[in-house]
Design a protein around this motif. Structure first.
Motif, mmCIF file in Angstrom:
data_model
loop_
_atom_site.group_PDB
_atom_site.id
_atom_site.type_symbol
_atom_site.label_atom_id
_atom_site.label_comp_id
_atom_site.label_asym_id
_atom_site.label_seq_id
_atom_site.Cartn_x
_atom_site.Cartn_y
_atom_site.Cartn_z
ATOM 1 N N LYS A 56 45.283 30.670 38.638
ATOM 2 C CA LYS A 56 44.614 30.760 39.979
ATOM 3 C C LYS A 56 42.979 31.121 39.143
ATOM 4 O O LYS A 56 43.023 32.199 38.773
ATOM 5 C CB LYS A 56 45.228 31.886 40.958
ATOM 6 C CG LYS A 56 44.207 32.440 41.838
ATOM 7 C CD LYS A 56 44.215 31.413 43.001
ATOM 8 C CE LYS A 56 43.467 31.897 44.255
ATOM 9 N NZ LYS A 56 43.245 30.998 45.346
ATOM 10 N N ALA A 57 42.112 30.371 39.758
ATOM 11 C CA ALA A 57 40.580 30.569 39.292
ATOM 12 C C ALA A 57 40.244 31.760 40.281
ATOM 13 O O ALA A 57 40.043 31.856 41.446
ATOM 14 C CB ALA A 57 39.806 29.638 39.692
ATOM 15 N N ALA A 58 40.334 33.096 39.734
ATOM 16 C CA ALA A 58 39.974 34.248 40.342
ATOM 17 C C ALA A 58 39.113 35.171 39.517
ATOM 18 O O ALA A 58 39.700 35.702 38.447
ATOM 19 C CB ALA A 58 40.986 34.837 40.885
ATOM 20 N N THR A 59 37.945 35.587 39.670
ATOM 21 C CA THR A 59 37.238 36.535 38.969
ATOM 22 C C THR A 59 37.703 38.016 39.053
ATOM 23 O O THR A 59 38.134 38.328 40.097
ATOM 24 C CB THR A 59 35.825 36.417 39.309
ATOM 25 O OG1 THR A 59 35.634 36.973 40.563
ATOM 26 C CG2 THR A 59 35.212 35.048 38.947
ATOM 27 N N GLY A 60 37.623 38.970 38.129
ATOM 28 C CA GLY A 60 38.215 40.098 38.302
ATOM 29 C C GLY A 60 39.595 40.555 37.894
ATOM 30 O O GLY A 60 40.101 41.293 37.916
ATOM 31 N N VAL A 61 40.331 39.254 37.823
ATOM 32 C CA VAL A 61 41.627 39.368 37.304
ATOM 33 C C VAL A 61 41.955 38.981 35.941
ATOM 34 O O VAL A 61 41.776 37.934 35.549
ATOM 35 C CB VAL A 61 42.666 38.274 38.207
ATOM 36 C CG1 VAL A 61 43.983 38.356 38.148
ATOM 37 C CG2 VAL A 61 42.299 38.389 40.011
ATOM 38 N N PRO A 62 42.281 39.930 35.131
ATOM 39 C CA PRO A 62 42.466 39.939 33.731
ATOM 40 C C PRO A 62 43.422 38.870 33.312
ATOM 41 O O PRO A 62 43.103 37.831 32.401
ATOM 42 C CB PRO A 62 42.867 41.232 33.134
ATOM 43 C CG PRO A 62 43.455 41.773 34.331
ATOM 44 C CD PRO A 62 42.989 41.134 35.529
ATOM 45 N N THR A 108 45.179 35.312 29.495
ATOM 46 C CA THR A 108 43.968 35.664 29.991
ATOM 47 C C THR A 108 42.958 34.449 30.018
ATOM 48 O O THR A 108 42.655 34.017 29.018
ATOM 49 C CB THR A 108 43.248 36.759 29.007
ATOM 50 O OG1 THR A 108 43.816 38.021 29.158
ATOM 51 C CG2 THR A 108 41.722 37.288 29.880
ATOM 52 N N GLY A 109 42.670 34.018 31.193
ATOM 53 C CA GLY A 109 41.998 32.844 31.503
ATOM 54 C C GLY A 109 40.563 33.126 31.747
ATOM 55 O O GLY A 109 39.804 32.395 32.213
ATOM 56 N N SER A 110 40.338 34.287 31.758
ATOM 57 C CA SER A 110 38.727 34.680 32.121
ATOM 58 C C SER A 110 38.228 34.249 33.531
ATOM 59 O O SER A 110 37.135 33.719 33.754
ATOM 60 C CB SER A 110 37.884 34.353 31.199
ATOM 61 O OG SER A 110 38.087 34.794 29.737
ATOM 62 N N GLY A 111 39.141 34.188 34.336
ATOM 63 C CA GLY A 111 38.821 33.996 35.974
ATOM 64 C C GLY A 111 38.992 32.379 35.984
ATOM 65 O O GLY A 111 38.471 32.147 37.218
ATOM 66 N N THR A 112 39.071 31.578 34.862
ATOM 67 C CA THR A 112 38.919 30.196 35.348
ATOM 68 C C THR A 112 40.325 29.468 34.957
ATOM 69 O O THR A 112 41.271 30.104 34.311
ATOM 70 C CB THR A 112 37.968 29.499 34.401
ATOM 71 O OG1 THR A 112 38.473 29.617 32.752
ATOM 72 C CG2 THR A 112 36.570 30.045 34.571
ATOM 73 N N CYS A 113 40.584 28.398 35.226
ATOM 74 C CA CYS A 113 41.767 27.604 34.995
ATOM 75 C C CYS A 113 41.437 26.441 34.041
ATOM 76 O O CYS A 113 40.375 25.492 34.578
ATOM 77 C CB CYS A 113 42.357 26.998 36.388
ATOM 78 S SG CYS A 113 43.103 28.064 37.157
ATOM 79 N N ALA A 114 41.879 26.297 33.079
ATOM 80 C CA ALA A 114 41.692 25.176 31.978
ATOM 81 C C ALA A 114 42.813 24.387 31.456
ATOM 82 O O ALA A 114 43.793 25.209 31.428
ATOM 83 C CB ALA A 114 40.911 25.843 30.706
ATOM 84 N N THR A 115 42.716 23.375 31.101
ATOM 85 C CA THR A 115 43.804 22.564 30.561
ATOM 86 C C THR A 115 44.083 23.278 29.361
ATOM 87 O O THR A 115 43.477 23.404 28.476
ATOM 88 C CB THR A 115 43.369 21.071 30.300
ATOM 89 O OG1 THR A 115 42.887 20.560 31.601
ATOM 90 C CG2 THR A 115 44.373 20.224 29.737
ATOM 91 N N PRO A 116 45.674 23.700 29.106
ATOM 92 C CA PRO A 116 46.295 24.081 28.021
ATOM 93 C C PRO A 116 46.104 23.272 26.807
ATOM 94 O O PRO A 116 46.286 22.088 26.851
ATOM 95 C CB PRO A 116 47.432 24.445 28.248
ATOM 96 C CG PRO A 116 47.862 23.544 29.245
ATOM 97 C CD PRO A 116 46.617 23.036 30.429
#
Length: 190
Positions: free
Chosen positions: A153-159, A179-187
């Protein structure tokens, strides 16, 4: 009944006491709400990852039990392969080995997309995981499959906004928090 003294106080609550109570509740709610939102998101991510892991485990066990190929593929319709993992997925017995649901082949499980979550796969997995009768997931070349699928889930503030499902060579399935740093990236591939 004795007379009531004019200076005696009633047993009610004053306006000042109500105002102080409301202010304290507002402060507590402001502190607790962000933490509660993170708990809800963590539970949604875990539930989504568990749905996909459950489908992969059913596919593996059915491949062994039936002695035939069983496929888990991305599905936008719920009855055929196609679309992205975020649209949903199906599990089906692929008796004619064409990696598509054909006449006479049974869809064993169908999952609609996970509302508000993204599901992304590494290049080794692509849009399908095929389990052979020995219970091993293999690539088209015949090599053992090793890849990752992320539920995020792309969400800022969520570790830790990503749950990563890893299929290791030998078809062991594991889930980890990333930890996705608030973004969703292809693994990446393992």
């Amino acid at each position: 009944m004795p007379p009531v003294a004019p200076w005696s106080r009633s047993a009610g609550i004053t306006l000042i006491e109500v105002a102080i109570t409301v202010t304290i509740l507002a402060i507590l709610a402001a502190v607790a709400l962000p933490a509660f939102s993170n708990v809800i998101l963590a539970n949604r991510l875990a539930a989504g990852a568990n749905e996909l892991v459950g489908s992969l485990q059913i596919a593996r066990s059915e491949a062994i039990r039936r002695g035939s190929r069983v496929v888990v593929c991305a599905s936008a319709t719920g009855n055929s392969c196609g679309g992205t993992w975020s649209n949903g997925w199906i599990v089906f017995e692929d008796s004619n080995r064409d990696s598509a649901v054909s006449g006479g082949e049974t869809v064993l499980r169908s999952q609609v997309g996970l509302s508000g979550l993204e599901v992304l796969s590494s290049s080794n997995i692509g849009a399908a995981v095929v389990f052979r009768p020995d219970g091993m997931a293999r690539q088209a070349t015949g090599a053992l499959l090793a890849g990752r699928i992320s539920v995020c889930k792309a969400a800022t503030g969520v570790p830790q906004n990503v749950r990563q499902i890893e299929i290791a060579a030998g078809s062991r399935i594991g889930v980890s928090k990333v930890t996705g740093s608030g973004t969703c990236a292809t693994p990446s591939n393992p």
